[in-house]
Design an enzyme around this catalytic site. Structure first.
Site, PDB file in Angstrom:
ATOM      1  N   ASP A  62       5.306  -4.611  -3.398  1.00 31.96           N
ATOM      2  CA  ASP A  62       4.380  -5.055  -4.285  1.00 31.96           C
ATOM      3  C   ASP A  62       3.936  -4.145  -5.243  1.00 31.96           C
ATOM      4  OD1 ASP A  62       2.323  -6.453  -5.598  1.00 31.96           O
ATOM      5  OD2 ASP A  62       2.090  -7.973  -4.341  1.00 31.96           O
ATOM      6  N   SER A 112      -1.728 -14.030  -4.847  1.00 36.69           N
ATOM      7  CA  SER A 112      -2.319 -13.228  -5.906  1.00 36.69           C
ATOM      8  C   SER A 112      -3.682 -13.715  -6.022  1.00 36.69           C
ATOM      9  CB  SER A 112      -1.432 -13.416  -7.153  1.00 36.69           C
ATOM     10  OG  SER A 112      -1.794 -12.071  -7.984  1.00 36.69           O
ATOM     11  N   HIS A 150       5.407  -7.953  -6.673  1.00 36.97           N
ATOM     12  CA  HIS A 150       4.556  -9.016  -6.700  1.00 36.97           C
ATOM     13  C   HIS A 150       4.988 -10.587  -6.832  1.00 36.97           C
ATOM     14  CE1 HIS A 150       0.468 -10.342  -6.489  1.00 36.97           C
ATOM     15  NE2 HIS A 150       0.364 -10.657  -7.877  1.00 36.97           N
TER      16      HIS A 150
END
Lengths: 364, 364
Positions: free
Chosen positions: A305, A144, A338
Site C-alpha cells: 500500500d 481507508s 491501497h
C-alpha cells in the site's frame, strides 16, 4: 433498495469537535438485506474518501464501490446480515456538505462550511443508527478513511458492536500521506476558479480538482500494477505536453471522470479530516483511547500500500495490542496497493469473513 | 574554479532527436582538480533534474549539490581526478534553455523551445569535452536523470570512457513515475500565468511550479524519513487550509525556495526528457543498444527509492547483464530514498570508489 434521505439534528445542533455547529443535517443512506427479529444482524459499512451510500447496486449497468464484495454467500452476505451505509458528513453525495444549501442563509455553505472530523462523522452515523431503531451492531466495517470511522465507533461506543474490521488503514495518517494531501489541496486552492471556496455561482475549480484526483490515483495503486497495465506505451495520437503516454491518458481520464461526481470543497474537507484523524483526540493519550475498545478488531494490511505504508500499519498493530484490544491481524501483498480493498476480492474474502463471523455469540 | 561559459554549435546546428535544431548553444560548466599530462584522469559528472554545473563550491556559505562527496580523499577525489560538470541543454542555469534569448528572434524561446532528449543533452556534453581537448574520459558518472546521461554516453561513445556509474536510476522511467511527472506538468500548465509557456514578459506560473516541486520532493524522500523529521507535529500558528502540519510547512517552503532557482519551462522540458529517455531509441531493441557498451558499468540502487522503484532497477540490471555489460551492482536501503545519492555519503562512498577505481589500467 433505493437510496433514502432523512434529516437529523433537527432539535439540537451537532456541536463539532473543531468548533462550530450544524443542524438539520441531511443524511443519505441505503440498506441491504433484512434486519432480523432480534435486531442483532446489522452491520454498518463506512465508505472511504470519495465513496457514497451505495456500496452495491442492483440496477443494470450500475455498480457500487463494493459491488463484488456484497451478495449471497459473499464476504458481505446480504442473505444473513442487514447492511447500512450512509454518505459521510461533509460529503457531496446527499449528506450535508459544503455544496449543500445552508438552511440559515438559503445559499450553499461554500467557504462557511465548518471543519469536520471523523469523530463528527461518526456521531452523525450514530444518530442514523438510533433513528433506525438499532441498539447494537454486529459489526462496523470500513476501508481507508472508512477504517478510521470504524475505529472511532469502537472508541466512542464500545458496547455498541461486536466486531470492527479496518481494511488498509492505520490509526493515523503519516507525514508523507499528509504531504500528498497538501499537494492535492494546493492544486485545488490555486485553481483560478476556486474563489476561496465560494464558486457555486460560477465555474468550479475543475482543473485543480482533476489534478488532485490524478495524484490521488497514483497513491492508490502501485508501480507494478501501472507497469502491467500501461508500461511505457504511448498513445496513437500523442500530445507532447498532455497525454503522450497511455498512463497519462488514463490519469487524465480519471481526473475528468471525477469532476462529474465530486465537489472540490468536499474533497478538501475530507482530505483534511483524513490528516487530522487521531483516535487520541479528547483522551490523555492513544493508549487510553484504544483501551476503551471492547469489540474484536480485525486489521487487514496490504504490504505494498503506497498511501497507508506498512510501517504505519505495524505501528497501529502494536498500539492496539498494547492497549489490550482483541486483535486479528493480516497482511499480504497485492499489486493493487491501497485500492486492493476495493478490487482484490479474493485476497480479502476469507479475512473479512473471519472478522465478521468469528465472534458470533461469543462477545455479548 | 569559477563557472565558465562557452558557445558551441556556432558553425553547424545541433539537429535534435525529436525534430528541430539549435545553434549557438551556450554551455555553462565548471571544472575541479587538474587535468594530468596524459589527459587520462578526466571524469564527467552529469547532474540530475534540477541540478547545475556546480557540484561543489569553495565559497563560504555556499554548497554544491555534491558538496560532501567531493574533495581530497573523498569519493570524488579532486587531488587525483579532473572533474567536469556542465548544465544540461534545456536547463536554466546558464546553458541554453527555454528561458534563453533565441538568437534568431532576440526574445526568450518560451513555447518555441524544441523538445530535448537525453541523447541531445549528451551530444552537447560531448561537444564541450571535445572543446576542452579531452579525448578520453576515465569515467562518466550521474545520479537519477544524470544516470540516464551516463548510460547514453556509454552507448553513443563506447570507446570514450573506462567507467560508467549510474546512481539511483533505471534504464527507463516507469509508468508510475511518468504519472507523477504528468501531474507536475499539469499543475504548471494549468497555472493561470503559464500562457502556453510564453510568460517571460509577465508573471511566471509560480504557484503551479511550487506545487510541482512539492510533489517532486515527496517522491524523492520516504515515509520513514518524513515520519522521523516531522511526524504529525503541527505548527505553532496553524492555517487550516494551508500549513497546518509541519510537513506541509516544509513542503511549502521547498516549493517557494525552488522558484528562486528554476524556470517552469525548463522543468517541463526536463521532466519530459526523463519520461522519454529510452536507450533503445535509434536501435532495433534495447539489447542492441546496450551491447554497444564497453565501459565497466556500476549500478547503485536504493531499495526504498520511491521514484525509481527497485523492481525497475532489477529489470535494468537484468537487461545490462543480458547484453553482456561488465556490471557491478549494489543495492541497499536508505531512509532518504531517491535523495540518498545526494545526501547519504557514507552509504555511497565505497561503492562509488569501486566503480571509479577498479578498472584503472585494465580497460584501455
Amino acid at each position: 433498495m433505493a437510496v433514502q434521505k432523512i434529516t437529523l439534528f433537527t432539535d439540537q445542533p451537532l456541536r463539532l469537535v473543531f468548533g462550530g455547529q450544524l443542524d438539520n443535517i441531511d443524511v443519505v443512506y441505503q440498506t441491504y438485506g433484512t434486519l432480523n427479529r432480534e435486531k442483532n444482524n446489522a452491520i454498518l459499512l463506512c465508505h472511504a474518501l470519495t465513496g457514497d451510500a451505495e456500496p452495491y447496486s442492483d440496477e443494470p449497468n450500475r455498480a457500487g464501490w463494493w459491488q463484488q464484495f456484497m451478495g449471497h454467500n459473499l464476504a458481505f452476505d446480504t442473505s444473513k446480515y442487514f447492511f447500512i451505509c450512509s454518505n459521510v458528513l461533509g460529503g457531496c453525495k446527499g449528506t450535508t456538505g459544503p455544496a449543500s444549501i445552508n438552511p440559515h442563509t438559503g445559499k450553499p455553505f461554500g467557504s462557511q462550511f465548518p471543519a469536520v472530523t471523523v469523530q463528527d462523522i461518526v456521531r452523525v452515523q450514530k444518530a442514523l443508527i438510533n433513528y433506525l431503531g438499532i441498539e447494537h451492531l454486529h459489526a462496523v466495517i470500513g476501508g481507508s478513511f472508512g477504517g478510521m470511522q470504524a475505529t472511532q465507533w469502537a472508541i466512542d461506543y464500545p458496547d455498541f458492536m461486536d466486531n470492527v474490521i479496518n481494511l488498509c488503514s492505520s490509526l493515523t495518517f503519516s507525514a508523507e500521506a499528509i504531504g500528498f494531501n497538501h499537494v492535492m489541496r494546493q492544486a485545488i486552492i490555486n485553481d483560478p476558479n476556486f474563489n476561496g471556496g465560494d464558486y457555486y455561482e460560477g465555474e468550479p475549480p475543475e482543473k485543480g480538482l482533476a489534478i488532485a484526483r490524478m495524484l490521488g490515483m497514483l497513491t492508490y495503486r502501485t508501480d507494478i500494477q501501472l507497469a502491467k497495465a500501461f508500461g511505457r506505451a504511448t498513445k496513437a495520437e500523442t500530445n507532447y505536453w498532455g497525454d503522450y503516454f497511455q498512463v497519462e491518458s488514463y490519469l487524465s481520464y480519471q481526473g475528468q471522470k471525477f469532476l462529474d461526481r465530486f465537489d472540490a470543497n468536499s474533497y478538501l474537507h475530507l482530505l483534511r479530516a483524513l490528516d487530522l484523524y487521531d483516535p487520541a483526540l479528547g483522551f490523555d493519550n492513544l493508549k487510553n483511547a484504544l483501551e476503551r475498545i471492547k469489540a474484536r478488531y480485525t486489521l487487514i494490511a496490504v504490504t505494498n500500500d503506497q498511501l497507508f505504508k506498512i510501517n504505519d500499519l505495524h505501528k497501529s498493530k502494536t498500539a492496539l495490542e498494547q492497549a489490550g484490544v482483541k486483535l486479528q491481524y493480516y497482511e499480504f501483498a497485492s499489486d493493487y496497493g491501497h485500492d486492493a480493498f476495493l478490487v482484490d476480492y479474493d485476497a480479502f474474502e476469507a479475512k473479512i469473513l473471519s472478522g465478521i463471523e468469528s465472534s458470533i455469540g461469543q462477545e455479548k
